[in-house]
Design an enzyme around this catalytic site. Structure first.
Site, PDB file in Angstrom:
ATOM      1  N   HIS A  69       0.841  -1.202   0.000  1.00  0.00           N
ATOM      2  CA  HIS A  69       0.000   0.000   0.000  1.00  0.00           C
ATOM      3  C   HIS A  69       0.872   1.246   0.000  1.00  0.00           C
ATOM      4  O   HIS A  69       2.059   1.192   0.319  1.00  0.00           O
ATOM      5  CB  HIS A  69      -0.898   0.015   1.240  1.00  0.00           C
ATOM      6  CG  HIS A  69      -0.120   0.090   2.508  1.00  0.00           C
ATOM      7  ND1 HIS A  69       0.346  -1.038   3.167  1.00  0.00           N
ATOM      8  CD2 HIS A  69       0.335   1.156   3.224  1.00  0.00           C
ATOM      9  CE1 HIS A  69       1.027  -0.663   4.219  1.00  0.00           C
ATOM     10  NE2 HIS A  69       1.056   0.654   4.289  1.00  0.00           N
ATOM     11  N   HIS A 151       5.161   6.599  -1.372  1.00  0.00           N
ATOM     12  CA  HIS A 151       5.952   5.402  -1.631  1.00  0.00           C
ATOM     13  C   HIS A 151       5.185   4.151  -1.212  1.00  0.00           C
ATOM     14  O   HIS A 151       4.183   4.237  -0.495  1.00  0.00           O
ATOM     15  CB  HIS A 151       7.251   5.458  -0.821  1.00  0.00           C
ATOM     16  CG  HIS A 151       6.983   5.336   0.646  1.00  0.00           C
ATOM     17  ND1 HIS A 151       6.587   6.408   1.416  1.00  0.00           N
ATOM     18  CD2 HIS A 151       6.971   4.261   1.464  1.00  0.00           C
ATOM     19  CE1 HIS A 151       6.361   6.003   2.645  1.00  0.00           C
ATOM     20  NE2 HIS A 151       6.576   4.699   2.715  1.00  0.00           N
TER      21      HIS A 151
HETATM   22  P1  A2P Z   1       4.901   3.115   5.327  1.00  0.00           P
HETATM   23  O1  A2P Z   1       3.754   3.902   4.817  1.00  0.00           O
HETATM   24  O2  A2P Z   1       6.197   3.724   5.009  1.00  0.00           O
HETATM   25  O3  A2P Z   1       4.872   1.689   4.862  1.00  0.00           O
HETATM   26  P2  A2P Z   1       3.024   0.306  11.488  1.00  0.00           P
HETATM   27  O4  A2P Z   1       2.882  -1.121  10.975  1.00  0.00           O
HETATM   28  O5  A2P Z   1       4.423   0.670  11.861  1.00  0.00           O
HETATM   29  O6  A2P Z   1       2.023   0.641  12.529  1.00  0.00           O
HETATM   30  O7  A2P Z   1       2.683   1.237  10.249  1.00  0.00           O
HETATM   31  C1  A2P Z   1       1.525   1.067   9.504  1.00  0.00           C
HETATM   32  C2  A2P Z   1       1.676   1.861   8.215  1.00  0.00           C
HETATM   33  O8  A2P Z   1       1.676   3.254   8.497  1.00  0.00           O
HETATM   34  C3  A2P Z   1       2.948   1.574   7.479  1.00  0.00           C
HETATM   35  O9  A2P Z   1       2.608   1.472   6.135  1.00  0.00           O
HETATM   36  C4  A2P Z   1       3.857   2.723   7.804  1.00  0.00           C
HETATM   37  O10 A2P Z   1       4.864   3.104   6.931  1.00  0.00           O
HETATM   38  C5  A2P Z   1       2.891   3.846   8.069  1.00  0.00           C
HETATM   39  N1  A2P Z   1       3.393   4.700   9.150  1.00  0.00           N
HETATM   40  C6  A2P Z   1       3.725   4.307  10.395  1.00  0.00           C
HETATM   41  N2  A2P Z   1       4.081   5.364  11.154  1.00  0.00           N
HETATM   42  C7  A2P Z   1       3.983   6.459  10.367  1.00  0.00           C
HETATM   43  C8  A2P Z   1       4.222   7.853  10.546  1.00  0.00           C
HETATM   44  N3  A2P Z   1       4.635   8.352  11.710  1.00  0.00           N
HETATM   45  N4  A2P Z   1       4.027   8.673   9.493  1.00  0.00           N
HETATM   46  C9  A2P Z   1       3.630   8.196   8.316  1.00  0.00           C
HETATM   47  N5  A2P Z   1       3.386   6.898   8.062  1.00  0.00           N
HETATM   48  C10 A2P Z   1       3.557   6.034   9.077  1.00  0.00           C
END
Ligand code: A2P
Length: 220
Positions: A69, A151
């Site tokens: 995603h 991304h």
């Molecule tokens: P990404 O979008 O780079 O893949 P987690 O499993 O760590 O709880 O994260 C769930 C999703 O949210 C993941 O896709 C992750 O990164 C994104 N994510 C986690 N923390 C943040 C943040 N502080 N800011 C933006 N995206 C985040």
């Protein structure tokens, strides 16, 4: 709108349809396999291993988890700043559940993450939070165009959280913006491979990968 009565999700984003997920995972694996064999990559192995002599199997080095995603807004069930405003945004409500095509324009690899850069269209940008680039804590990235952080996380090395992928992408884009051309390493079948130092590799795709994706949210 439909989201008003619901509790807030972990995050909002575009979720790739399953057939295209397999294709992108394959492309990513092929890229890692090829990168691993390049002399130029071997020359900089120490960035990944910490030791000059040690070998690395990139396919094992990165762990992938969950469905592919592109996160738009990380809400953390409402605890993240701006989460409620985002969920109440008109465009978010109007476009919730709609399918559009994401354009994957580059693949990148660092000692921490492997990901795909997503080049958003004007229509997709209406779903992009205003502060996403600033929140990443990459000072040089604050002046990058909106959407620069977009991304898909394809994998993380041990102990690294997926939030790092966007940070790694912004660092590479900030270097480009500062005029660092990087070192053009080679023309690969998929596109041109550039090295930006400190274990940062960027493959600009000759033909962007088109990936249909549904704008939705994830509760976990
Ligand atoms: P990404 O979008 O780079 O893949 P987690 O499993 O760590 O709880 O994260 C769930 C999703 O949210 C993941 O896709 C992750 O990164 C994104 N994510 C986690 N923390 C943040 C943040 N502080 N800011 C933006 N995206 C985040």
């Amino acid at each position: 709108g439909p989201l008003a009565e619901m509790s807030l999700p972990l995050f909002f984003g575009w979720f790739l349809l399953s057939s295209v997920q397999d294709k992108i995972r394959c492309t990513s694996m092929d890229f890692l396999k090829t990168l691993d064999t390049l002399d130029a990559f071997k020359k900089h192995l120490i960035d990944f291993t910490g030791k000059a002599e040690k070998e690395v199997d990139l396919e094992q080095y990165f762990q992938a988890k969950g469905t592919l995603h592109c996160t738009t807004k990380f809400c953390d069930y409402g605890k993240a700043e701006g989460a409620k405003d985002y969920a109440e945004n008109q465009a978010v409500n109007d476009l919730y559940g709609s399918v559009s095509e994401l354009s994957l324009s580059a693949l990148f690899v660092t000692p921490r993450t492997v990901g795909a850069r997503v080049s958003l269209t004007e229509e997709q940008l209406v779903l992009w939070p205003a502060d996403a680039e600033k929140e990443a804590d990459v000072p040089a990235a604050a002046s990058l165009p909106r959407g620069s952080r977009a991304h898909i996380t394809l994998g993380c090395s041990e102990g690294v959280e997926p939030v790092q992928t966007g940070v790694d992408l912004l660092e590479i884009l900030a270097l480009q913006q500062e005029g660092q051309q990087g070192e053009l390493v080679e023309e690969m079948e998929l596109g041109s491979l550039t090295y930006y130092g400190s274990g940062r590799w960027l493959l600009s795709l000759r033909e962007p990968i088109c990936a249909p994706a549904c704008f939705s949210s994830y509760y976990g």
